[in-house]
Scaffold this motif. Structure first.
Motif, PDB file in Angstrom:
ATOM      1  N   SER A  70     -24.326 -30.497   7.148  1.00 23.74           N
ATOM      2  CA  SER A  70     -22.975 -30.134   7.585  1.00 23.74           C
ATOM      3  C   SER A  70     -22.076 -31.364   7.648  1.00 23.74           C
ATOM      4  CB  SER A  70     -23.029 -29.480   8.969  1.00 23.74           C
ATOM      5  OG  SER A  70     -23.826 -28.317   8.940  1.00 23.74           O
ATOM      6  N   HIS A  83     -20.569 -27.398   3.891  1.00 25.69           N
ATOM      7  CA  HIS A  83     -22.013 -27.520   3.708  1.00 25.69           C
ATOM      8  C   HIS A  83     -22.215 -28.193   2.359  1.00 25.69           C
ATOM      9  CE1 HIS A  83     -26.279 -26.576   3.695  1.00 25.69           C
ATOM     10  NE2 HIS A  83     -26.128 -26.136   2.470  1.00 25.69           N
ATOM     11  N   GLU A 112     -20.844 -20.771  -0.388  1.00 23.99           N
ATOM     12  CA  GLU A 112     -21.243 -21.191   0.953  1.00 23.99           C
ATOM     13  C   GLU A 112     -20.043 -21.743   1.735  1.00 23.99           C
ATOM     14  OE1 GLU A 112     -24.859 -21.262  -1.631  1.00 23.99           O
ATOM     15  OE2 GLU A 112     -22.781 -21.927  -1.832  1.00 23.99           O
ATOM     16  N   LEU A 116     -17.819 -20.556   5.108  1.00 23.99           N
ATOM     17  CA  LEU A 116     -17.575 -21.392   6.284  1.00 23.99           C
ATOM     18  C   LEU A 116     -16.094 -21.412   6.650  1.00 23.99           C
ATOM     19  CD1 LEU A 116     -19.950 -24.443   5.656  1.00 23.99           C
ATOM     20  CD2 LEU A 116     -20.255 -22.577   7.291  1.00 23.99           C
ATOM     21  N   LYS A 119     -15.386 -18.120   8.208  1.00 16.16           N
ATOM     22  CA  LYS A 119     -16.035 -18.108   9.522  1.00 16.16           C
ATOM     23  C   LYS A 119     -15.170 -18.833  10.552  1.00 16.16           C
ATOM     24  CE  LYS A 119     -19.904 -20.406  11.865  1.00 16.16           C
ATOM     25  NZ  LYS A 119     -21.065 -21.313  11.661  1.00 16.16           N
ATOM     26  N   LEU A 156     -21.218 -13.016   6.935  1.00 12.87           N
ATOM     27  CA  LEU A 156     -22.263 -13.730   6.196  1.00 12.87           C
ATOM     28  C   LEU A 156     -22.994 -12.788   5.244  1.00 12.87           C
ATOM     29  CD1 LEU A 156     -24.044 -16.242   5.698  1.00 12.87           C
ATOM     30  CD2 LEU A 156     -25.428 -15.532   7.665  1.00 12.87           C
ATOM     31  N   LYS A 167     -28.279 -18.889   3.766  1.00 10.30           N
ATOM     32  CA  LYS A 167     -28.108 -17.715   4.616  1.00 10.30           C
ATOM     33  C   LYS A 167     -29.064 -17.751   5.805  1.00 10.30           C
ATOM     34  CE  LYS A 167     -27.896 -12.668   4.532  1.00 10.30           C
ATOM     35  NZ  LYS A 167     -28.066 -11.426   3.740  1.00 10.30           N
ATOM     36  N   GLU A 170     -27.877 -20.350   8.197  1.00  8.95           N
ATOM     37  CA  GLU A 170     -26.663 -19.947   8.895  1.00  8.95           C
ATOM     38  C   GLU A 170     -26.950 -18.868   9.942  1.00  8.95           C
ATOM     39  OE1 GLU A 170     -22.689 -19.940  10.021  1.00  8.95           O
ATOM     40  OE2 GLU A 170     -23.931 -21.406   8.971  1.00  8.95           O
ATOM     41  N   GLU A 173     -27.976 -20.760  12.820  1.00  6.22           N
ATOM     42  CA  GLU A 173     -26.828 -21.436  13.427  1.00  6.22           C
ATOM     43  C   GLU A 173     -26.012 -20.466  14.282  1.00  6.22           C
ATOM     44  OE1 GLU A 173     -23.762 -24.118  14.426  1.00  6.22           O
ATOM     45  OE2 GLU A 173     -25.871 -24.369  13.892  1.00  6.22           O
ATOM     46  N   SER A 222     -29.347 -27.528  12.404  1.00  9.35           N
ATOM     47  CA  SER A 222     -28.354 -26.749  13.145  1.00  9.35           C
ATOM     48  C   SER A 222     -27.599 -27.614  14.160  1.00  9.35           C
ATOM     49  CB  SER A 222     -29.039 -25.589  13.888  1.00  9.35           C
ATOM     50  OG  SER A 222     -28.158 -25.011  14.818  1.00  9.35           O
TER      51      SER A 222
END
Length: 457
Positions: A70, A83, A112, A116, A119, A156, A167, A170, A173, A222
């Motif tokens: 990250s 990511h 990905e 994010l 998200k 997701l 996946k 995440e 996470e 994470s």
């Protein structure tokens, strides 16, 4: 048959070569409408940062050789959470004046990272204002955090093109982020409701029953799990201080020694030491204890470098100097201009809340010592481009003393020489230009006046 076998082998070798991913990451893009004063790629804890050059037309391109994980691409205002994996080739474009609605990510690794971005946007929308969020009752708060987790899980699951490994990572996470939100509720609820005695119910944190704080894989993968672990050990440190009457540093090192996982122990030890060694009252003792516990040579090298720099700015050593800093009243000011008097330096910035809380106390001190052998210097590390904001606050708050603006904010030589990583920071220098205290008490601390009295100021 022999020829066919050779051909098959050749095809096999060729296929393997074409599927091999590069061991680097390409990142490029364009920022329109306003060039950033800086662009950098950082780990989320800022233990790693690397500047990225931006051309006059707003384009940028860089090759990164960093560990998978990250990161944050940051232009000084807008963070883009990324990511990154070896082989990614990301192209990132946005309008600086409409960041939220204009961000476009394409290329290898785009699915990905678009997830994010979505998200983050959805999370901000769902969380709302902190005051309203943390004022919720335990039941309502937990239900809201669970609803956020479920919504993000749906996003997701609907994201096309993301890898199975991403996946799975995440999903972990999101789970840890939910648990982490429970961890902060007690403190945040007490703060926003002004009920400082507030304690959560006995069963509020029952989801932490049997929690494994030694999962090295999750600790490395994470950020939310890592924060949970850090919070867990922060509580231990606090307990040692309150129950065993240990100092902050003693409690920290005792906690670190008790961490079973060598990898987690080394990382936790380094993360805290890297930030706090600059404030250690006894730098040599701090460094010696760190080296006794740490078994990570790379971390040891970083802390050793900091230790060597810090030993140059201890009590009695000549102070590093600032030269020709812009003075609010006009002209330039250097530290040498003030030689012959004690100098109390407040390193601050207009955007720093804790700095601003010290202003009334600093004003009182300046009035009390206005005819004494001491100069009060407020050294701002605001960006030079924010000069007008700096001037306006001086006018609005009627700030006194010597008001100067550093030449290169955090990267100014005076700031880096003192290893300043957080503000406000206060430094006391004697009339000969030598350091009295590189971490002097704050204006709000009665110990500062005691120190002035000891020095016959």
């Amino acid at each position: 048959m022999k020829k066919l076998l050779i051909l098959a082998l050749a095809i096999s070798v060729f296929s393997c070569k074409t599927e091999t991913k590069p061991d680097y990451i390409l990142i490029s893009g364009k920022i329109t409408n306003k060039l950033p004063s800086e662009l950098s790629i950082n780990t989320q804890d800022r233990s790693f940062t690397e500047a990225i050059n931006v051309a006059a037309d707003g384009t940028f391109k860089d090759t990164l050789t960093v560990e998978n994980g990250s990161y944050v691409l940051y232009d000084g205002k807008n963070p883009i959470f990324l990511h990154l994996e070896s082989g990614y080739n990301l192209n990132i474009n946005y309008d600086a004046k409409d960041f939220q609605n204009s961000l476009i990510i394409t290329g290898e690794g785009a699915p990905e990272n678009n997830y994010l971005a979505e998200k983050l946007k959805k999370t901000r929308e769902l969380l709302g204002m902190n005051a309203s969020l943390y004022a919720l009752s335990e039941k309502d708060y937990k239900e809201k955090q669970l609803a956020i987790k479920d919504t993000l899980t749906t996003i997701l699951n609907a994201a096309k093109g993301v890898s199975k490994s991403f996946k799975a990572q995440e999903e972990n996470e999101l789970h840890y982020n939910y648990l982490g939100s429970l961890n902060v509720y007690e403190r945040a609820h007490g703060y926003f409701t002004k009920n400082t005695d507030f304690k959560v119910s006995d069963d509020f944190l029952n989801e932490f029953d049997g929690f494994d704080y030694s999962n090295e894989a999750d600790y490395n993968a994470s950020p939310s799990y890592k924060k949970i672990v850090a919070d867990h050990y922060a509580v231990k440190i606090k307990d040692y201080i309150e129950k065993d009457s240990l100092t902050q540093e003693e409690a920290f090192f005792k906690t670190a020694r008790g961490i079973e996982s060598e990898s987690i122990r080394n990382t936790f030890l380094f993360d805290v030491a890297n930030q706090t060694i600059v404030r250690a009252k006894d730098v040599e003792a701090f460094y010696k204890t760190f080296m006794e516990i740490s078994t990570n040579e790379e971390n040891n090298s970083v802390i050793t470098e900091k230790y060597n720099q810090l030993t140059a700015v201890v009590k009695g050593k000549p102070s590093p100097k600032f030269v020709d800093y812009e003075n609010y009243k006009g002209g330039k000011t250097s530290l040498d201009d003030l030689k012959g008097k004690f100098v109390y330096i407040d390193v601050w910035a207009t955007w720093c809340g804790p700095c601003k809380r010290e202003i009334p106390f600093l004003k009182d001190l300046e009035k009390k010592y206005h005819d004494k052998n001491i100069e009060f210097v407020s050294l701002s590390i605001d960006k030079v481009s924010d000069r007008e904001k700096w001037k306006k606050m001086i006018e609005t708050e009627n700030l006194q003393g010597v008001q100067v603006l550093a030449d290169n904010d955090w990267k100014s030589k005076f700031v880096t020489d003192y290893q300043i990583q957080g503000i406000p920071r206060f430094i006391l220098i004697d009339d000969a230009g030598n350091i009295v205290d590189p971490n002097a008490p704050r204006p709000s601390d009665p110990k500062l006046v005691e120190l002035f009295t000891e020095l016959n100021i």
